[in-house]
Design an enzyme around this catalytic site. Sequence first.
Site, short mmCIF file in Angstrom:
data_model
loop_
_atom_site.label_atom_id
_atom_site.label_comp_id
_atom_site.label_asym_id
_atom_site.label_seq_id
_atom_site.Cartn_x
_atom_site.Cartn_y
_atom_site.Cartn_z
N LYS A 262 23.78 43.45 47.45
CA LYS A 262 24.90 42.65 47.12
C LYS A 262 25.62 43.39 45.99
O LYS A 262 26.90 43.61 45.87
CB LYS A 262 24.64 41.54 46.90
CG LYS A 262 25.36 40.65 45.73
CD LYS A 262 25.23 39.29 45.52
CE LYS A 262 24.41 39.10 44.08
NZ LYS A 262 25.33 38.92 43.07
N ASN A 263 24.82 43.92 44.93
CA ASN A 263 25.42 44.44 43.77
C ASN A 263 25.99 45.76 43.69
O ASN A 263 26.46 46.45 42.70
CB ASN A 263 24.70 44.17 42.43
CG ASN A 263 24.44 42.52 42.18
OD1 ASN A 263 25.09 41.71 42.81
ND2 ASN A 263 23.45 42.33 41.36
N CYS B 65 26.81 33.64 37.77
CA CYS B 65 25.76 32.79 37.43
C CYS B 65 25.89 32.26 35.90
O CYS B 65 26.20 32.96 35.23
CB CYS B 65 24.45 33.40 37.54
SG CYS B 65 24.09 33.70 39.19
N ASP C 246 17.21 40.49 36.46
CA ASP C 246 17.41 39.81 37.84
C ASP C 246 16.07 39.46 38.51
O ASP C 246 15.75 38.55 39.45
CB ASP C 246 18.23 40.39 38.80
CG ASP C 246 19.66 40.46 38.24
OD1 ASP C 246 20.46 41.16 38.84
OD2 ASP C 246 19.79 39.66 37.21
N ARG D 238 29.08 35.52 29.63
CA ARG D 238 29.27 36.68 30.57
C ARG D 238 30.70 37.33 30.07
O ARG D 238 31.71 37.12 30.61
CB ARG D 238 29.56 36.18 31.94
CG ARG D 238 28.50 35.40 32.75
CD ARG D 238 27.14 36.11 32.82
NE ARG D 238 27.17 37.12 33.74
CZ ARG D 238 27.03 37.07 34.92
NH1 ARG D 238 26.63 35.84 35.36
NH2 ARG D 238 26.79 38.06 35.63
N ARG E 172 24.44 32.78 47.69
CA ARG E 172 25.30 33.87 47.30
C ARG E 172 24.91 35.43 47.26
O ARG E 172 25.49 36.23 47.24
CB ARG E 172 25.61 33.71 45.68
CG ARG E 172 26.25 32.17 45.53
CD ARG E 172 26.95 32.02 44.10
NE ARG E 172 27.14 33.34 43.52
CZ ARG E 172 26.87 33.79 42.41
NH1 ARG E 172 26.33 32.97 41.54
NH2 ARG E 172 27.13 34.93 41.89
#
Length: 419
Positions: free
Chosen positions: A24-25, A118, A306, A123, A398
């Site tokens: 995903k990233n 998240c 993560d 952030r 997600r």
Amino acid sequence: MYDMKIVINGRKRLSGNVKISGAKNAALPELAAAILSSDEFEFCGVPEVEDIKVMFEALKNIGAEGEFINNKIKIKIPSLKSGLVPKDIIETSRASILILGPLIARNGYAKVSLPGGCPIGDRKIDFHLEGLKRMGAKINIEDGYIIAKSDKLCGIEYTFPNKSVTGTENLLMAATLAQGETFLGNCALEPEISDLINLLSNMGADIKHEENNSLIIKGKTTLNGAKHKVIPDRIEMGTYIIAGCFLDNEIIVENTIPEYIKSLLNVLENIGVGIVIEKNRIKVNPTGNISPIDVGTKPYPGFPTDLQAQLTTLLTQANGISRIKENIFNRRFRHIDELNKLGANIEVKGNTAIIKGKTELRGGIIKSTDLRASAALLLGGLIADGETVVENSYQLFRGYENMPEKLSQLGANIKLIKR
Ligand code: EPZ
């Protein structure tokens, strides 16, 4: 989409093979990079997860044409319909901030909502905005939007105060179309960024890796389209490998790149879990006896933040006291209260979780707070005796493709309930 829960009946032995999906990233910035060219792109190995669907919708909103079917995305942005990426599309992810750099580079104007993502700590985006301002963008924040204007971005020298994954990606993408040469120092160099650099280079960008995490980018006037296969997801890899460490499980994780998760494999070897690597497959052999360990999260290639929550769950089964120091985010322990509801014995002191094992976990009703915490709580349910209900579990979707199905195929008793 938001009202769902996952019910697990724990202590079932997991065995068999599980295939890792695309990262995903990596796919997120790579889709944003399609803004940098008016040509067609073809991405394969794209995970069908919410954050990617959100990014795809956001790109359509600014003029993209294309389709997203069976892990493949065809996309083309021949012209930009608008420079606006509205809040309702991307309030839950980092997609908007990744659109900002490419959009201002191509269009000279961008209005994107402040990013979501998240709730794992501050952030901040000051590095992103500082770098773009130095490139010549005029930036204002109004009513929850970042509004950026620029006639032409120019190359700069900028060294990140500390490593930022999307900060590096954003400025790197903007620099590929800026006038002149850009030097970026103290860049993050996660595998997802290397994959993005591969894509940009195939598009015709001129990017060089220098020593001590620096990048030198010579701006071009136009870039071409490309075909690209997204690398496998190292966090998903690590999550399933940790799932294999419990009980007398025996799982084989396929489509891996062991190099990407060396830090995790070292930790698992140190706590007594047998790992067998066969090219792109990793076989996990739990010994039933896990030793405690002290770990600190770091930028790549250090232990990834993560995987911090997932390792915390595993260490509840270690014979002794472990400590995990979270050095990247300042509020990434929200899964701990929930694990303690299952019978874990974890205390938080500052940015360190002190995990007293071994504890027998019992089923209960717990609540997911963010993407990776969701995975950690599912792992807790797999170990716990009895039924565990993970509320708020839409977060999982997600970033994990078909996780309940993948676990069920391994033998877990797990079901998704959408209210
Ligand atoms: C990326 O987030 C990942 N997300 C995160 O994965 C991952 O945890 C994080 O990198 C690891 O560093 C994506 O790639 C979409 P950062 P990002 O900028 O880029 C501070 C997941 O679960 N910082 O590397 O948002 C920041 O506050 C997600 O898939 C500034 O101070 O993280 C944080 O403390 C969760 N100013 C630290 O740096 C800035 O301008 C690392 O943040 C930017 C960041």
